[in-house]
Write a protein that holds these residues in place. Structure first.
Motif, PDB file in Angstrom:
ATOM      1  N   ALA A  91      13.663 -28.155 103.069  1.00 17.03           N
ATOM      2  CA  ALA A  91      15.144 -28.227 103.008  1.00 17.03           C
ATOM      3  C   ALA A  91      15.683 -28.114 101.408  1.00 17.03           C
ATOM      4  O   ALA A  91      16.421 -27.324 101.121  1.00 17.03           O
ATOM      5  N   LEU A  92      14.675 -28.788 100.712  1.00 20.69           N
ATOM      6  CA  LEU A  92      15.103 -29.061  99.120  1.00 20.69           C
ATOM      7  C   LEU A  92      14.911 -27.446  98.660  1.00 20.69           C
ATOM      8  O   LEU A  92      15.699 -27.269  97.652  1.00 20.69           O
ATOM      9  N   ARG A  93      13.767 -26.934  99.128  1.00 21.99           N
ATOM     10  CA  ARG A  93      13.749 -25.348  98.630  1.00 21.99           C
ATOM     11  C   ARG A  93      14.650 -24.567  99.000  1.00 21.99           C
ATOM     12  O   ARG A  93      15.382 -23.861  98.135  1.00 21.99           O
ATOM     13  N   LEU A  94      15.334 -24.762 100.147  1.00 23.20           N
ATOM     14  CA  LEU A  94      16.530 -23.789 100.342  1.00 23.20           C
ATOM     15  C   LEU A  94      17.480 -24.377  99.897  1.00 23.20           C
ATOM     16  O   LEU A  94      18.441 -23.378  99.415  1.00 23.20           O
ATOM     17  N   ALA A  95      17.880 -25.590  99.481  1.00 23.21           N
ATOM     18  CA  ALA A  95      18.979 -25.975  98.741  1.00 23.21           C
ATOM     19  C   ALA A  95      19.083 -25.552  97.209  1.00 23.21           C
ATOM     20  O   ALA A  95      19.878 -24.914  96.745  1.00 23.21           O
ATOM     21  N   ARG A 106      22.367 -30.237  97.996  1.00 22.44           N
ATOM     22  CA  ARG A 106      21.754 -31.196  97.055  1.00 22.44           C
ATOM     23  C   ARG A 106      23.017 -31.178  96.005  1.00 22.44           C
ATOM     24  O   ARG A 106      23.816 -32.310  95.739  1.00 22.44           O
ATOM     25  N   ASP A 107      23.178 -30.438  95.317  1.00 21.36           N
ATOM     26  CA  ASP A 107      24.288 -30.034  94.145  1.00 21.36           C
ATOM     27  C   ASP A 107      25.548 -29.576  94.646  1.00 21.36           C
ATOM     28  O   ASP A 107      25.743 -28.567  95.146  1.00 21.36           O
ATOM     29  N   PRO A 108      26.408 -30.523  94.385  1.00 20.80           N
ATOM     30  CA  PRO A 108      27.770 -30.121  95.011  1.00 20.80           C
ATOM     31  C   PRO A 108      28.302 -28.999  94.165  1.00 20.80           C
ATOM     32  O   PRO A 108      29.149 -28.318  94.674  1.00 20.80           O
ATOM     33  N   VAL A 109      28.022 -28.657  92.947  1.00 22.14           N
ATOM     34  CA  VAL A 109      28.664 -27.742  92.056  1.00 22.14           C
ATOM     35  C   VAL A 109      28.045 -26.482  92.556  1.00 22.14           C
ATOM     36  O   VAL A 109      28.784 -25.450  92.806  1.00 22.14           O
ATOM     37  N   GLU A 110      26.732 -26.504  92.687  1.00 20.20           N
ATOM     38  CA  GLU A 110      26.219 -25.122  93.173  1.00 20.20           C
ATOM     39  C   GLU A 110      26.525 -24.749  94.556  1.00 20.20           C
ATOM     40  O   GLU A 110      26.810 -23.690  95.151  1.00 20.20           O
ATOM     41  N   ALA A 111      26.834 -25.725  95.320  1.00 19.07           N
ATOM     42  CA  ALA A 111      27.246 -25.609  96.859  1.00 19.07           C
ATOM     43  C   ALA A 111      28.801 -25.198  96.957  1.00 19.07           C
ATOM     44  O   ALA A 111      28.960 -24.194  97.542  1.00 19.07           O
ATOM     45  N   ALA A 112      29.555 -25.652  95.946  1.00 15.52           N
ATOM     46  CA  ALA A 112      30.851 -25.292  95.944  1.00 15.52           C
ATOM     47  C   ALA A 112      30.787 -23.962  95.343  1.00 15.52           C
ATOM     48  O   ALA A 112      31.724 -22.988  95.843  1.00 15.52           O
ATOM     49  N   GLU A 113      30.209 -23.191  94.565  1.00 18.38           N
ATOM     50  CA  GLU A 113      30.200 -22.260  94.046  1.00 18.38           C
ATOM     51  C   GLU A 113      29.789 -20.867  95.193  1.00 18.38           C
ATOM     52  O   GLU A 113      30.522 -19.956  95.457  1.00 18.38           O
TER      53      GLU A 113
END
Length: 87
Positions: A6-10, A58-65
């Motif tokens: 899961a972390l790898r996918l994130a 995991r990282d909200p900034v990356e997710a938002a992008e």
């Protein structure tokens, strides 16, 4: 599904859905969704629902992008476009 998968996918995607994870890992969606929800419950991942689709990250900034890049800004109402322009 293990937490390291899961972390790898994130890291790889920034944000991903259970269906994406199931496809990449070759596992049933229900099994993957259950494990992802357990990771969220235990604080190992975060999740957000956008237009009825649950994204894990995991990282909200990356997710938002990632999430915002999939949105057609021109199709949004004026007020929503204004708010997103101020991010």
């Amino acid at each position: 599904m293990h937490i390291r998968e899961a972390l790898r996918l994130a890291r790889e995607f920034g944000a991903f859905t259970a269906a994406q994870a199931a496809y990449v890992l070759g596992r049933p969606v229900a099994e993957v969704r259950e494990r992802l929800e357990r990771f969220v419950y235990n604080g190992l991942l975060k999740a957000v629902d956008v237009a009825g689709v649950r994204f894990y990250y995991r990282d909200p900034v990356e997710a938002a992008e990632v999430i915002l890049s999939s949105v057609d800004i021109a199709a949004l109402p004026r007020e929503e476009r204004r708010r997103l322009a101020n991010l």
